[in-house]
Design a protein around this motif. Structure first.
Motif, PDB file in Angstrom:
ATOM      1  N   GLY A 200     -26.673  14.923 -34.234  1.00 41.64           N
ATOM      2  CA  GLY A 200     -26.922  13.653 -34.924  1.00 41.64           C
ATOM      3  C   GLY A 200     -27.281  13.850 -36.377  1.00 41.64           C
ATOM      4  O   GLY A 200     -26.881  13.050 -37.244  1.00 41.64           O
ATOM      5  N   CYS A 201     -28.042  14.905 -36.687  1.00 43.01           N
ATOM      6  CA  CYS A 201     -28.375  15.209 -38.094  1.00 43.01           C
ATOM      7  C   CYS A 201     -27.105  15.494 -38.891  1.00 43.01           C
ATOM      8  O   CYS A 201     -26.935  14.982 -40.017  1.00 43.01           O
ATOM      9  N   PHE A 202     -26.214  16.292 -38.323  1.00 43.66           N
ATOM     10  CA  PHE A 202     -24.973  16.616 -39.016  1.00 43.66           C
ATOM     11  C   PHE A 202     -24.100  15.374 -39.188  1.00 43.66           C
ATOM     12  O   PHE A 202     -23.528  15.146 -40.268  1.00 43.66           O
ATOM     13  N   ALA A 203     -24.009  14.545 -38.138  1.00 42.36           N
ATOM     14  CA  ALA A 203     -23.202  13.323 -38.229  1.00 42.36           C
ATOM     15  C   ALA A 203     -23.800  12.346 -39.236  1.00 42.36           C
ATOM     16  O   ALA A 203     -23.067  11.663 -39.968  1.00 42.36           O
ATOM     17  N   THR A 204     -25.123  12.275 -39.302  1.00 38.41           N
ATOM     18  CA  THR A 204     -25.770  11.392 -40.280  1.00 38.41           C
ATOM     19  C   THR A 204     -25.468  11.840 -41.701  1.00 38.41           C
ATOM     20  O   THR A 204     -25.218  11.019 -42.592  1.00 38.41           O
ATOM     21  N   TRP A 205     -25.479  13.149 -41.918  1.00 42.20           N
ATOM     22  CA  TRP A 205     -25.162  13.673 -43.250  1.00 42.20           C
ATOM     23  C   TRP A 205     -23.725  13.328 -43.645  1.00 42.20           C
ATOM     24  O   TRP A 205     -23.470  12.921 -44.786  1.00 42.20           O
ATOM     25  N   LEU A 206     -22.803  13.484 -42.720  1.00 40.40           N
ATOM     26  CA  LEU A 206     -21.405  13.135 -43.008  1.00 40.40           C
ATOM     27  C   LEU A 206     -21.247  11.649 -43.283  1.00 40.40           C
ATOM     28  O   LEU A 206     -20.515  11.241 -44.202  1.00 40.40           O
ATOM     29  N   TYR A 207     -21.943  10.809 -42.496  1.00 37.99           N
ATOM     30  CA  TYR A 207     -21.844   9.351 -42.680  1.00 37.99           C
ATOM     31  C   TYR A 207     -22.421   8.937 -44.033  1.00 37.99           C
ATOM     32  O   TYR A 207     -21.826   8.113 -44.755  1.00 37.99           O
ATOM     33  N   ALA A 208     -23.586   9.503 -44.387  1.00 36.37           N
ATOM     34  CA  ALA A 208     -24.197   9.170 -45.680  1.00 36.37           C
ATOM     35  C   ALA A 208     -23.294   9.602 -46.832  1.00 36.37           C
ATOM     36  O   ALA A 208     -23.154   8.890 -47.839  1.00 36.37           O
ATOM     37  N   LYS A 209     -22.655  10.741 -46.704  1.00 37.18           N
ATOM     38  CA  LYS A 209     -21.748  11.215 -47.745  1.00 37.18           C
ATOM     39  C   LYS A 209     -20.553  10.289 -47.891  1.00 37.18           C
ATOM     40  O   LYS A 209     -20.131   9.962 -49.013  1.00 37.18           O
ATOM     41  N   ALA A 210     -20.012   9.819 -46.755  1.00 41.84           N
ATOM     42  CA  ALA A 210     -18.866   8.902 -46.812  1.00 41.84           C
ATOM     43  C   ALA A 210     -19.272   7.564 -47.426  1.00 41.84           C
ATOM     44  O   ALA A 210     -18.510   6.977 -48.213  1.00 41.84           O
ATOM     45  N   MET A 211     -20.469   7.070 -47.089  1.00 41.65           N
ATOM     46  CA  MET A 211     -20.920   5.799 -47.649  1.00 41.65           C
ATOM     47  C   MET A 211     -21.168   5.896 -49.154  1.00 41.65           C
ATOM     48  O   MET A 211     -20.881   4.970 -49.905  1.00 41.65           O
ATOM     49  N   ARG A 212     -21.682   7.017 -49.612  1.00 43.79           N
ATOM     50  CA  ARG A 212     -21.876   7.189 -51.060  1.00 43.79           C
ATOM     51  C   ARG A 212     -20.531   7.245 -51.785  1.00 43.79           C
ATOM     52  O   ARG A 212     -20.401   6.735 -52.903  1.00 43.79           O
ATOM     53  N   ARG A 222     -24.257   0.447 -49.257  1.00 41.33           N
ATOM     54  CA  ARG A 222     -24.168   0.234 -47.810  1.00 41.33           C
ATOM     55  C   ARG A 222     -25.374   0.876 -47.136  1.00 41.33           C
ATOM     56  O   ARG A 222     -25.704   2.027 -47.419  1.00 41.33           O
ATOM     57  N   PRO A 223     -26.034   0.169 -46.236  1.00 46.26           N
ATOM     58  CA  PRO A 223     -27.220   0.724 -45.571  1.00 46.26           C
ATOM     59  C   PRO A 223     -26.846   1.883 -44.650  1.00 46.26           C
ATOM     60  O   PRO A 223     -25.839   1.830 -43.933  1.00 46.26           O
ATOM     61  N   ILE A 224     -27.677   2.905 -44.676  1.00 46.65           N
ATOM     62  CA  ILE A 224     -27.424   4.093 -43.864  1.00 46.65           C
ATOM     63  C   ILE A 224     -28.346   4.152 -42.657  1.00 46.65           C
ATOM     64  O   ILE A 224     -28.000   4.741 -41.631  1.00 46.65           O
ATOM     65  N   TRP A 225     -29.503   3.490 -42.769  1.00 44.27           N
ATOM     66  CA  TRP A 225     -30.516   3.641 -41.723  1.00 44.27           C
ATOM     67  C   TRP A 225     -30.073   3.180 -40.338  1.00 44.27           C
ATOM     68  O   TRP A 225     -30.506   3.792 -39.347  1.00 44.27           O
ATOM     69  N   PRO A 226     -29.227   2.132 -40.177  1.00 43.95           N
ATOM     70  CA  PRO A 226     -28.838   1.777 -38.800  1.00 43.95           C
ATOM     71  C   PRO A 226     -28.089   2.910 -38.093  1.00 43.95           C
ATOM     72  O   PRO A 226     -28.384   3.242 -36.936  1.00 43.95           O
ATOM     73  N   ALA A 227     -27.129   3.501 -38.804  1.00 43.39           N
ATOM     74  CA  ALA A 227     -26.387   4.613 -38.197  1.00 43.39           C
ATOM     75  C   ALA A 227     -27.292   5.815 -37.985  1.00 43.39           C
ATOM     76  O   ALA A 227     -27.201   6.509 -36.957  1.00 43.39           O
ATOM     77  N   ALA A 228     -28.196   6.100 -38.958  1.00 47.38           N
ATOM     78  CA  ALA A 228     -29.115   7.223 -38.815  1.00 47.38           C
ATOM     79  C   ALA A 228     -30.048   7.021 -37.621  1.00 47.38           C
ATOM     80  O   ALA A 228     -30.323   7.968 -36.867  1.00 47.38           O
ATOM     81  N   LEU A 229     -30.523   5.796 -37.425  1.00 51.28           N
ATOM     82  CA  LEU A 229     -31.404   5.508 -36.294  1.00 51.28           C
ATOM     83  C   LEU A 229     -30.683   5.737 -34.967  1.00 51.28           C
ATOM     84  O   LEU A 229     -31.243   6.316 -34.028  1.00 51.28           O
TER      85      LEU A 229
END
Length: 400
Positions: A200-212, A222-229
Motif C-alpha cells: 500500500g505504501c508503494f501504491a500510494t507513492w505511485l498514485y501521488a506521483k501520478a496525481m502531481r 487532486r486529493p490524495i488522502w482518500p486513496a492513501a487511507l
C-alpha cells in the motif's frame, strides 16, 4: 548589431601535438609517473599477500571460509531469526548482521526525530527552551560516546530486579533484566497484513506521483488522502480479516524470578540504542539548526505577511528548502551512527563485531573474521550513502 565575419581560420581545430619520446614532454612524464605509482601499489599488495601466506603456512594456520559451515557452539541471547548453539558460524554471523541493522535502523529514525526537535528548539523564541536545547547539545557532544554507553548501561543495571520492577503503565515492566512490553501473538495473518501495508505504501507513492503529474498539466489539485487511507489502512485490514482477524496479545507475566511472555528489550540493546540516539541527535540538531538559518529570512517575512502561522511556515516553506543543506551532512551522521554501533562490544551486546571476534578466537581465522566485519560495514555504509545521494538528487534545485 555587428556584422563582422568570423575568420574561418579561427574555426579550425588546432592540430594535436604528437607525443615525443623524451623526458621533456610533460605527457610522457605523466604516463611514466602513473605507471610507476600503479606498479608500486601492485608490488606492495603482492608483497603483503605473499608475506601473509608464508606466515600462515609457517604457523600451519588454515585459511579460507570453510569454517562457516561448521557448528558454532556460540550462545547468542538476542536473535531475529531462529538460532541455537548447534547452528553454523554462517548463521551466527547472519544473526550478528541483523542485530547490527536492528540498532542502526532504529537509531537513525530516533536520532533524526530527536535531533530535528532539538535543532528547532534551539531557534525557539522561548528563552528557557532554547537554553535547555543548547545545554543538551554542548553536553552530549563533549562527552565521549563510550562513556555515555557505559553510563546508560550502568543505570539500567542498577534498576531493581524483576520482582520489584518498575511498572509505569499496565503491561510494561522495567528492571535490570530489560524492558518488557506486551506484544502481538504473531501469526500468519499479521505477516500478510504487513506485506499488504508495504504494498500500500508503494501504491500510494505511485498514485501521488501520478496525481502531481496531472496537476502540472491542468493546474487542478487532486486529493490524495482518500486513496492513501484505503491503501494504507483499508487494504491491510481486509487482508488481516481474511486471515482470521487474530487479536491475541502476549502479555508479560512474572513467573518465578523473571518475566515470561511479551517482548523483551535487553539492557544491552536498550543502553546502546539510548546512547547512540542521544549522542547522534546532538550533532543532527546543529545540522538542522544550520539548515534552517541558511534559508533567507525573507522567506519567513513573506509567509508571515500572507498570514501563515509560524508552524505552517516552518513545515511547508522553510524545512523543504533547508533539506538541500541538511541532507549531505546528515548522511555523515547516519554513517557515524552505524559505525559507532561497533562499540556495542563494550557493554556486551552481540552485534557483528562481537560475534565475529568470538568466531575468530574459536577458529583462529583472524583474517577472514576481520574481512567479514569490514565487508559488512562497507556494504551498510555504501547502501546508506547510495540512498541519501539518491534522495539528495531528488530534492536538489534543477537549473535551467
Amino acid at each position: 548589431m555587428s556584422q563582422t565575419a568570423t575568420d574561418p581560420r579561427h574555426l579550425r581545430t588546432p592540430p594535436k601535438r604528437q607525443i615525443r619520446l623524451t623526458w621533456a614532454d610533460e605527457r610522457v612524464r605523466a604516463i611514466v609517473w602513473q605507471v610507476l605509482i600503479v606498479g608500486a601499489v601492485i608490488g606492495v599488495i603482492w608483497w603483503l599477500v605473499r608475506n601473509t601466506q608464508h606466515n600462515l603456512e609457517v604457523r600451519r594456520i588454515a585459511t579460507g571460509f570453510g569454517f562457516l559451515n561448521r557448528e558454532a557452539g556460540l550462545p547468542i541471547g538476542e536473535h531475529l531469526i531462529e538460532y541455537t548453539p548447534a547452528s553454523t558460524y554462517l548463521r551466527a554471523l547472519t544473526v550478528g548482521v541483523l542485530n547490527t541493522l536492528k540498532v542502526a535502523v532504529v537509531g537513525i529514525v530516533l536520532a533524526t526525530t530527536l535531533g530535528t526537535v532539538i535543532g528547532i528548539a534551539r531557534l525557539s523564541k522561548n528563552w528557557l527552551l532554547s537554553k535547555i536545547a543548547a545545554v543538551y547539545v554542548e553536553l552530549i557532544r563533549d562527552v565521549p560516546l563510550l562513556l555515555q554507553l557505559l553510563f546508560w548501561y550502568t543505570i539500567l543495571q542498577g534498576l531493581p530486579g524483576p520482582r520489584q520492577a518498575l511498572n509505569p503503565v499496565a503491561g510494561v515492566f522495567l528492571s535490570n533484566r530489560g524492558l518488557k512490553l506486551p506484544f502481538l501473538d504473531w501469526q500468519v495473518a499479521h505477516s500478510w497484513a504487513l506485506l499488504a501495508f508495504v504494498a500500500g505504501c508503494f501504491a500510494t507513492w505511485l498514485y501521488a506521483k501520478a496525481m502531481r503529474r496531472k496537476q502540472m498539466q491542468d493546474g487542478r489539485p487532486r486529493p490524495i488522502w482518500p486513496a492513501a487511507l484505503g491503501l494504507l489502512v483499508g487494504l491491510p485490514l481486509v487482508v488481516w480479516s481474511l486471515g482470521g482477524a487474530p487479536t491475541a496479545i502476549d502479555w508479560p507475566e512474572l513467573r518465578g524470578f523473571n518475566f515470561r511472555g511479551g517482548m523483551t528489550i535487553s539492557p544491552e540493546y536498550f543502553a546502546l540504542l539510548i546512547g547512540l540516539t542521544t549522542y547522534t541527535a546532538g550533532f543532527i540538531a546543529e545540522i538542522v539548526r544550520a539548515g534552517i538559518l541558511a534559508v533567507p529570512h525573507g522567506q519567513w517575512e513573506a509567509a508571515q505577511a500572507l498570514g501563515l502561522r509560524s508552524s505552517t511556515v516552518l513545515r511547508q516553506i522553510v524545512l523543504p528548502q533547508a533539506l538541500r543543506v541538511i541532507v549531505p551532512p546528515m548522511t555523515s551522521q547516519y554513517l557515524n551512527l552505524t559505525k559507532n554501533s561497533s562499540l556495542a562490544v563494550a557493554i556486551g551486546y552481540q552485534d557483528i563485531v562481537s560475534i565475529a571476534n568470538t568466531t575468530l578466537n574459536q577458529t583462529g581465522q583472524a583474517i577472514e573474521g576481520i574481512a567479514i566485519i569490514m565487508a559488512v560495514y562497507l556494504t551498510i555504509s555504501l547502501s546508506i550513502s547510495f540512498f541519501m545521494n539518491w534522495y539528495n538528487s531528488r530534492i536538489a534545485l534543477v537549473e535551467r
